[in-house]
Scaffold this motif. Structure first.
Motif, PDB file in Angstrom:
ATOM      1  N   GLU A   2     -60.634  26.189 -79.096  1.00  0.00           N
ATOM      2  CA  GLU A   2     -60.516  24.832 -79.649  1.00  0.00           C
ATOM      3  C   GLU A   2     -59.469  24.788 -80.765  1.00  0.00           C
ATOM      4  N   ILE A   3     -59.510  25.790 -81.632  1.00  0.00           N
ATOM      5  CA  ILE A   3     -58.566  25.814 -82.758  1.00  0.00           C
ATOM      6  C   ILE A   3     -57.144  25.986 -82.229  1.00  0.00           C
ATOM      7  N   ALA A   4     -56.982  26.894 -81.252  1.00  0.00           N
ATOM      8  CA  ALA A   4     -55.660  27.114 -80.672  1.00  0.00           C
ATOM      9  C   ALA A   4     -55.157  25.836 -80.007  1.00  0.00           C
ATOM     10  N   LYS A   5     -56.094  25.114 -79.374  1.00  0.00           N
ATOM     11  CA  LYS A   5     -55.755  23.865 -78.708  1.00  0.00           C
ATOM     12  C   LYS A   5     -55.147  22.877 -79.714  1.00  0.00           C
ATOM     13  N   SER A   6     -55.764  22.796 -80.893  1.00  0.00           N
ATOM     14  CA  SER A   6     -55.230  21.908 -81.925  1.00  0.00           C
ATOM     15  C   SER A   6     -53.877  22.393 -82.412  1.00  0.00           C
ATOM     16  N   LEU A   7     -53.771  23.704 -82.572  1.00  0.00           N
ATOM     17  CA  LEU A   7     -52.576  24.253 -83.209  1.00  0.00           C
ATOM     18  C   LEU A   7     -51.324  24.122 -82.332  1.00  0.00           C
ATOM     19  N   VAL A   8     -51.465  24.274 -81.004  1.00  0.00           N
ATOM     20  CA  VAL A   8     -50.282  24.108 -80.158  1.00  0.00           C
ATOM     21  C   VAL A   8     -49.793  22.661 -80.203  1.00  0.00           C
ATOM     22  N   ARG A   9     -50.680  21.762 -80.583  1.00  0.00           N
ATOM     23  CA  ARG A   9     -50.288  20.356 -80.705  1.00  0.00           C
ATOM     24  C   ARG A   9     -49.761  20.049 -82.105  1.00  0.00           C
ATOM     25  N   ASN A  10     -49.444  21.090 -82.859  1.00  0.00           N
ATOM     26  CA  ASN A  10     -48.898  20.944 -84.209  1.00  0.00           C
ATOM     27  C   ASN A  10     -49.802  20.130 -85.121  1.00  0.00           C
ATOM     28  N   VAL A  11     -51.064  20.488 -85.137  1.00  0.00           N
ATOM     29  CA  VAL A  11     -51.999  19.747 -85.967  1.00  0.00           C
ATOM     30  C   VAL A  11     -51.686  19.970 -87.447  1.00  0.00           C
ATOM     31  N   LYS A  12     -51.803  18.894 -88.231  1.00  0.00           N
ATOM     32  CA  LYS A  12     -51.588  19.022 -89.678  1.00  0.00           C
ATOM     33  C   LYS A  12     -52.897  18.953 -90.434  1.00  0.00           C
ATOM     34  N   VAL A  13     -53.813  18.146 -89.885  1.00  0.00           N
ATOM     35  CA  VAL A  13     -55.136  18.042 -90.499  1.00  0.00           C
ATOM     36  C   VAL A  13     -56.166  18.388 -89.432  1.00  0.00           C
ATOM     37  N   LEU A  14     -56.975  19.408 -89.701  1.00  0.00           N
ATOM     38  CA  LEU A  14     -57.974  19.812 -88.729  1.00  0.00           C
ATOM     39  C   LEU A  14     -59.368  19.544 -89.296  1.00  0.00           C
ATOM     40  N   GLN A  70     -50.919  11.743 -82.630  1.00  0.00           N
ATOM     41  CA  GLN A  70     -49.494  11.759 -82.965  1.00  0.00           C
ATOM     42  C   GLN A  70     -49.250  12.157 -84.411  1.00  0.00           C
ATOM     43  N   LEU A  71     -50.168  11.696 -85.291  1.00  0.00           N
ATOM     44  CA  LEU A  71     -49.998  11.986 -86.716  1.00  0.00           C
ATOM     45  C   LEU A  71     -50.446  13.399 -87.071  1.00  0.00           C
ATOM     46  N   GLY A  72     -50.935  14.121 -86.094  1.00  0.00           N
ATOM     47  CA  GLY A  72     -51.320  15.505 -86.331  1.00  0.00           C
ATOM     48  C   GLY A  72     -52.727  15.684 -86.870  1.00  0.00           C
ATOM     49  N   HIS A 111     -55.962  31.662 -92.522  1.00  0.00           N
ATOM     50  CA  HIS A 111     -54.642  31.680 -91.895  1.00  0.00           C
ATOM     51  C   HIS A 111     -54.128  30.259 -91.680  1.00  0.00           C
ATOM     52  N   LEU A 112     -55.016  29.373 -91.286  1.00  0.00           N
ATOM     53  CA  LEU A 112     -54.627  27.970 -91.095  1.00  0.00           C
ATOM     54  C   LEU A 112     -54.046  27.404 -92.379  1.00  0.00           C
ATOM     55  N   LYS A 113     -54.709  27.753 -93.489  1.00  0.00           N
ATOM     56  CA  LYS A 113     -54.264  27.299 -94.810  1.00  0.00           C
ATOM     57  C   LYS A 113     -52.866  27.829 -95.107  1.00  0.00           C
ATOM     58  N   GLU A 114     -52.658  29.095 -94.787  1.00  0.00           N
ATOM     59  CA  GLU A 114     -51.342  29.693 -95.012  1.00  0.00           C
ATOM     60  C   GLU A 114     -50.263  28.958 -94.229  1.00  0.00           C
ATOM     61  N   GLU A 115     -50.655  28.434 -93.054  1.00  0.00           N
ATOM     62  CA  GLU A 115     -49.695  27.690 -92.237  1.00  0.00           C
ATOM     63  C   GLU A 115     -49.502  26.261 -92.745  1.00  0.00           C
ATOM     64  N   GLY A 116     -50.194  25.918 -93.812  1.00  0.00           N
ATOM     65  CA  GLY A 116     -50.042  24.586 -94.384  1.00  0.00           C
ATOM     66  C   GLY A 116     -50.934  23.530 -93.758  1.00  0.00           C
ATOM     67  N   VAL A 117     -51.908  23.969 -92.941  1.00  0.00           N
ATOM     68  CA  VAL A 117     -52.809  23.010 -92.309  1.00  0.00           C
ATOM     69  C   VAL A 117     -53.923  22.626 -93.285  1.00  0.00           C
ATOM     70  N   THR A 118     -54.185  21.339 -93.348  1.00  0.00           N
ATOM     71  CA  THR A 118     -55.293  20.861 -94.168  1.00  0.00           C
ATOM     72  C   THR A 118     -56.567  20.919 -93.330  1.00  0.00           C
ATOM     73  N   VAL A 119     -57.642  21.456 -93.906  1.00  0.00           N
ATOM     74  CA  VAL A 119     -58.887  21.572 -93.156  1.00  0.00           C
ATOM     75  C   VAL A 119     -59.972  20.738 -93.827  1.00  0.00           C
ATOM     76  N   GLU A 149     -56.270  16.692-100.420  1.00  0.00           N
ATOM     77  CA  GLU A 149     -54.984  17.303-100.776  1.00  0.00           C
ATOM     78  C   GLU A 149     -54.434  18.093 -99.594  1.00  0.00           C
ATOM     79  N   LYS A 150     -53.124  18.061 -99.490  1.00  0.00           N
ATOM     80  CA  LYS A 150     -52.443  18.785 -98.418  1.00  0.00           C
ATOM     81  C   LYS A 150     -52.662  20.296 -98.578  1.00  0.00           C
ATOM     82  N   GLY A 151     -52.943  20.944 -97.477  1.00  0.00           N
ATOM     83  CA  GLY A 151     -53.057  22.400 -97.488  1.00  0.00           C
ATOM     84  C   GLY A 151     -54.344  22.929 -98.107  1.00  0.00           C
ATOM     85  N   HIS A 152     -55.266  22.049 -98.440  1.00  0.00           N
ATOM     86  CA  HIS A 152     -56.536  22.497 -99.001  1.00  0.00           C
ATOM     87  C   HIS A 152     -57.617  22.561 -97.930  1.00  0.00           C
TER      88      HIS A 152
END
Lengths: 496, 327
Positions: free
Chosen positions: A150-162, A78-80, A185-193, A28-31
């Motif tokens: 590493e996490i910041a590296k993903s986030l500047v690339r607009n990661v959607k699923v980490l 590309q797909l995040g 915080h990642l979850k709050e930003e809508g990132v799926t982990v 699920e998205k954002g979970h």
């Protein structure tokens, strides 16, 4: 709620092994979605399929309901979709900023726009509530800070699923708390982990959903509140697991190892006594100086001051050879790097420490050694088709048993176990505990270093706690309490 | 099962099979190749290289590389020349001093690597130049001669139908094979090559083992140099350098891994002989020295490439056997 990633009948076959067998489930998205399973269950292969490092033999990957028959690393980027592997992909000699933007262009064609990069990084830091010095070299950072890079590296690339592969394995408890804040915080930003871990308590603390894999098959996906530790573990191993620690009735004998005011390798003023047949736990956070102490006791690093007495006799170890001669053995934390000879056979490994002892003059006695190896592999229940099997090809648990057999072959009777069950399957952990008890009953004395509080409390007769190289206290079995030990390990000493 | 045994036999004896193939090819090209006289000749020409290779094999099995071998030989060679020509020392004493010098030179490398905590490769990049400089300085770049018959007997003498140097080399190979495989010191060398840190933490005295390897390296390099100088008849600083290249390539062809920990001495003998026959063949084909350099370099790269390929490939093979056993 929409799905971020949906897998449909993914099959991946390696020569002779079905690593993934018709695996289907959705995230699920954002979970925060935990992925659990024993080693070899197919977790790593699944990550590789999602990130495009491996091409599945059949099946479909849906990313935001868009079907793909396979991924490539470029496409998943590309797909995040981002992955943080256990071994970080950082360049130690470059700065934080350079690492974060490595291979990612900001600004002009030739010269990067450093100002823009800094702003971007600051933005990410704010979102995650972390602090990084952009100009610090990565090699100067702690493991936890490197993970944030590493996490910041993903986030500047607009990661959607980490996807995070065992992110907590090398962190101390305090840093794990920080990591969990970041994940929130990642979850709050809508990132799926997608979170992979061996540690049960973490999974219950952080995840919304959980998926269980076993032998490449999908076993279960559901909300975390639908399961408990017990049901999760039995799904992972496919059978009921005895969670209690095996009991031991060893009479504790005379003192075999006495340490008085020992200084060295960063540790200060350590004093304790180990008795025959006893299991002495060494508790502490990462960096408390436990492994460092083990290396001094084993002669791998020279002591600075203080007295070590083995069986009543004062000793000076110049190297591990001297320690082994006094009957001390070490099962190192880094099994592959320091414990085993991966490219050699079980036979070779299990007798290497007995070569000299069992030799006739300078010649090795191969027949005697083979017999010895056969006995040892039976005692330590090493599961392999033959003794000729290379240790590289064994599971973590069997590798550990081989290292144990190797150390035991030298007739050692004081054994230091450094994180003996790290990275080992739950089912096999129990075997290791049983083996430790058995050898303790034979009169072997054990020092056990572990970061898993439960295991330490379950196995030890006594626990000493270290904090930043100093001894904080000694806890007797009747006073075992994980909160109390943790307090000592964090450096809080109570006055009564 | 049977199939896999054959595979295993082939894999374990690869150097000898390649040697056989190369020999067959050359016996077609040149009818004189496969004669007793020529075979003995090739063995005799390469006895000194094989002797040196025994020492370097120990170094490489422990996971190290020594680049200074050729320059050690140069220095040992001119020392012997000076002792004979300038001081007129008796041959047995000269041999003894040469052996001691060889051991000292290689132990200097070993000690520097231990004390500075860097690899032998790095140390020998430095010492090879130093040794070379000393060699040219003390010899004043001159040809030194005046060796007596006893000295010359080493490379030119025969016992029955066989050259003395070949007999000595064969005995040394057998002794050191036994040493490597059947003594715990030999196993320690493999342990170092397999995983040095694990070896240390297994209670193996790593420093002592390295000093032992240095001792044998120096001993065999010195013995090889004695054979070389005896064969050439004169000593010159230019004699020796370049040998390290042939030796290292031969050892790699012989199945010793560049990472250490693998290989057999018998394979190394085959590896050196492959190099020898190829050189012999190239000479017969009329290729110039410089073209031979190119060919040798390519062979070395191929040997390293094959070593790496085998490493990755073997993992798959073993994984397959694991499955057949139900794991």
């Amino acid at each position: 709620m929409s799905t971020a990633i949906r897998l449909d009948s993914i099959v991946k076959i390696y020569p002779g092994v079905k690593a993934l067998d018709e695996v289907s489930f959705s995230v699920e998205k954002g979970h925060v979605h935990s992925l659990v399973g024993e080693n070899g269950a197919g977790k790593s292969t699944l990550i590789k399929v999602i990130s495009g490092a491996e091409v599945p033999n059949s099946g479909t990957i849906y990313v935001e309901e868009e079907p793909y028959s396979q991924m490539t690393p470029a496409l998943s980027g590309q797909l995040g979709i981002g992955v943080i592997y256990q071994e970080y992909n950082l360049v130690p000699s470059l700065s934080v900023l350079e690492n974060v933007f490595l291979g990612y262009k900001v600004g002009g064609k030739v010269f990067p726009d450093k100002k823009k990069m800094r702003e971007r990084l600051a933005e990410v830091e704010k979102k995650l509530d972390i602090r990084l010095d952009p100009d610090e070299m990565v090699s100067m950072l702690s493991v936890a800070e490197q993970q944030f890079v590493e996490i910041a590296k993903s986030l500047v690339r607009n990661v959607k699923v980490l996807i995070m592969d065992e992110p907590s394995a090398t962190l101390s408890n305090k840093d794990v708390d920080k990591l969990f804040d970041v994940i929130t915080h990642l979850k709050e930003e809508g990132v799926t982990v997608i979170y992979i871990s061996h540690r049960m308590e973490e999974i219950f603390r952080i995840s919304d959903d959980v998926t269980v894999l076993r032998d490449g098959k999908h076993i279960f996906t559901g909300k975390i509140d639908e399961v408990d530790t017990h049901s999760l573990i039995s799904m992972m191993v496919g059978r009921e697991i005895n969670e209690t620690y095996p009991e031991r009735h060893t009479p504790i004998g005379e003192a075999v190892l006495e340490v008085e005011h020992l200084y060295g390798n960063g540790d200060r003023d350590i004093s304790f006594t180990l008795h025959k047949g006893e299991i002495l736990g060494l508790a502490g956070l990462v960096g408390a100086g436990r492994t460092e102490l083990a290396k001094v006791l084993y002669g791998a690093v020279p002591k600075e001051k203080g007295v070590i007495r083995v069986k009543g006799k004062e000793v000076e170890f110049r190297n591990p050879e001297d320690a082994v001669a006094c009957g001390i053995g070490l099962i190192p934390e880094d099994r592959k790097g320091e414990g085993a000879f991966l490219n050699y056979s079980i036979l070779w490994n299990s007798v290497v420490m007995a070569l000299k002892k069992d030799a006739k003059g300078i010649f090795v006695d191969d027949r005697k050694l083979e017999e010895k190896a056969r006995k040892l592999s039976k005692t330590f229940q090493i599961k392999a088709p033959s003794l000729e099997q290379l240790v590289r090809n064994l599971s973590g648990g069997n590798q550990q048993k081989t290292v144990l057999a190797k150390t035991f072959a030298a007739d050692t009777d004081i054994l230091i176990f450094d994180e003996p069950t790290r990275g080992i399957d739950i089912g096999v952990k129990h075997d290791i505990y049983q083996l430790m008890n058995e050898i303790a009953e034979r009169g072997v004395s054990i020092i056990m270093i572990s970061s898993e509080m439960e295991e330490l409390i379950g196995m030890s007769d006594r626990i000493i706690v270290l904090h930043e190289g100093e001894m904080m206290g000694e806890v007797k079995k009747e006073d075992f309490d994980s909160r109390e030990i943790l307090k000592l390990a964090s450096g809080i000493k109570e006055k009564d | 099962m049977k199939n896999r045994n054959i595979q295993k036999i082939i894999r374990n004896n690869m150097p000898w099979l390649i040697l056989l193939a190369v020999s067959v090819i050359f016996s077609f090209i040149s009818p004189n190749f496969f004669t007793v006289a020529n075979v003995i000749n090739i063995l005799n020409q390469n006895a000194y290289i094989i002797t040196c290779a025994i020492g370097i094999t120990l170094v490489m099995m422990a996971g190290q590389i020594d680049l200074s071998v050729g320059y050690q030989m140069s220095l040992i060679g001119v020392t012997m020349g000076l002792l004979v020509q300038k001081l007129g020392m008796p041959t047995p004493v000269v041999f003894l001093i040469a052996i001691i010098e060889g051991i000292v030179l290689s132990e200097i490398n070993t000690l520097l690597a231990l004390k500075l905590k860097i690899t032998l490769l790095m140390v020998t990049v430095g010492t090879m130049t130093v040794y070379n400089g000393i060699s040219f300085t003390i010899s004043e770049s001159k040809n030194l001669s005046g060796f007596d018959d006893m000295f010359k007997f080493v490379a030119k003498g025969y016992i029955g139908p066989l050259p003395f140097a070949v007999i000595v080399t064969a005995i040394l190979v057998v002794i050191m094979s036994i040493f490597l495989n059947k003594t715990y010191y030999g196993r320690y060398i493999y342990a170092l090559g397999g995983n040095e840190e694990a070896a240390r933490l297994s209670g193996i005295n790593v420093n002592k083992t390295k000093l032992m390897i240095g001792f044998f390296e120096g001993l065999f390099v010195a013995l090889g140099t004695i054979m070389l100088v005896s064969r050439v008849g004169t000593a010159h600083s230019g004699t020796g350098p370049g040998t390290e290249f042939t030796v290292i390539t031969g050892i790699l062809l012989g199945g010793v891994s560049i990472r250490g920990g693998e290989g057999k001495l018998s394979g190394v003998v085959a590896g050196i002989l492959i190099m020898a026959i190829l050189a012999n063949g190239m000479q017969l084909a009329g290729w110039g020295t410089y073209v031979q350099f190119i060919a040798k370099g390519i062979i070395m790269l191929a040997a390293i490439g094959f070593d790496v390929y085998q490493m990755t490939h073997r993992k798959l093979v073993v994984d397959k056997t694991k499955d057949e056993n139900g794991n």
